[in-house]
Design a protein around this motif. Structure first.
Motif, PDB file in Angstrom:
ATOM      1  N   VAL A  26      30.597 -15.416   2.093  1.00  0.00           N
ATOM      2  CA  VAL A  26      30.819 -16.452   1.097  1.00  0.00           C
ATOM      3  C   VAL A  26      31.197 -17.750   1.807  1.00  0.00           C
ATOM      4  O   VAL A  26      31.721 -17.730   2.915  1.00  0.00           O
ATOM      5  N   PRO A  40      36.477 -14.832  -1.346  1.00  0.00           N
ATOM      6  CA  PRO A  40      35.651 -14.212  -2.389  1.00  0.00           C
ATOM      7  C   PRO A  40      36.399 -13.870  -3.680  1.00  0.00           C
ATOM      8  O   PRO A  40      35.811 -13.914  -4.751  1.00  0.00           O
ATOM      9  N   GLN A  45      36.408 -16.618  -5.957  1.00  0.00           N
ATOM     10  CA  GLN A  45      35.072 -16.813  -6.531  1.00  0.00           C
ATOM     11  C   GLN A  45      34.604 -15.567  -7.291  1.00  0.00           C
ATOM     12  O   GLN A  45      33.407 -15.331  -7.448  1.00  0.00           O
ATOM     13  N   THR A  67      30.561 -13.127  -8.345  1.00  0.00           N
ATOM     14  CA  THR A  67      30.230 -11.800  -7.832  1.00  0.00           C
ATOM     15  C   THR A  67      29.898 -10.831  -8.961  1.00  0.00           C
ATOM     16  O   THR A  67      28.973 -10.038  -8.859  1.00  0.00           O
ATOM     17  N   GLU A 110      34.302 -12.761   3.365  1.00  0.00           N
ATOM     18  CA  GLU A 110      33.219 -11.934   2.842  1.00  0.00           C
ATOM     19  C   GLU A 110      33.785 -10.920   1.859  1.00  0.00           C
ATOM     20  O   GLU A 110      34.989 -10.715   1.786  1.00  0.00           O
TER      21      GLU A 110
END
Length: 161
Positions: A9, A14, A17, A21, A101
């Protein structure tokens, strides 16, 4: 070794965010179903909830104890065999969010597996048929069929005969 798919990412971590996902509505539905199942006193109803609403594979006569926490974001990546016992307050994860990630991995639990209370099963792990996982274990790698494992870090205590 755990089998996970890695996704890089950019920008914030992540988890910040999260809804890029996985859908917000999927997480909400999964959360509600998992919370109902965690307290459900009937094992057949609990397994029905997992199969019907979370698209998990759960074998016949599998007993998922009170307060077990299934992965909220990707429960469909969890597969549990027949005649298993998943102990009280166990957590089964199919995702992990790191700083740069996130990783997804299918969890496969074989037939006739016993997972002791308060254990955590990490993404991408395979637990072989007839294995026993001691209470409080962090399962961070595959467990051979028939093995008895325990601890943090997990160690093989006894191999299959």
């Amino acid at each position: 070794m755990r089998r996970t798919n890695r996704y890089s990412v950019n920008g914030a971590n992540p988890l910040w965010q999260l809804y890029r996902t996985v859908s917000f509505w999927k997480v909400m539905k999964n959360f509600i179903v998992i919370q109902i199942a965690r307290y459900c006193p009937f094992l057949s109803w609990k397994n029905w909830l997992y199969r019907t609403f979370l698209r998990m594979e759960v074998g016949e006569h599998t007993a998922v104890a009170l307060m077990v926490m299934m992965d909220i974001m990707f429960p469909e990546l969890i597969k549990i065999g027949s005649n298993c016992v998943i102990g009280y307050n166990t957590t089964i994860l199919a995702h992990e969010y790191l700083v740069d990630e996130y990783r997804l991995g299918e969890v496969k639990i074989g037939d006739r597996v016993l997972v002791g209370a308060n254990s955590t099963i990490l993404p991408g792990v395979v637990i072989g048929d007839g294995a026993i996982v001691a209470a409080g274990t962090v399962v961070h790698k595959n467990v051979p069929p028939g093995a008895f494992v325990g601890g943090n870090p997990m160690q093989i205590i006894r191999e299959a005969d």
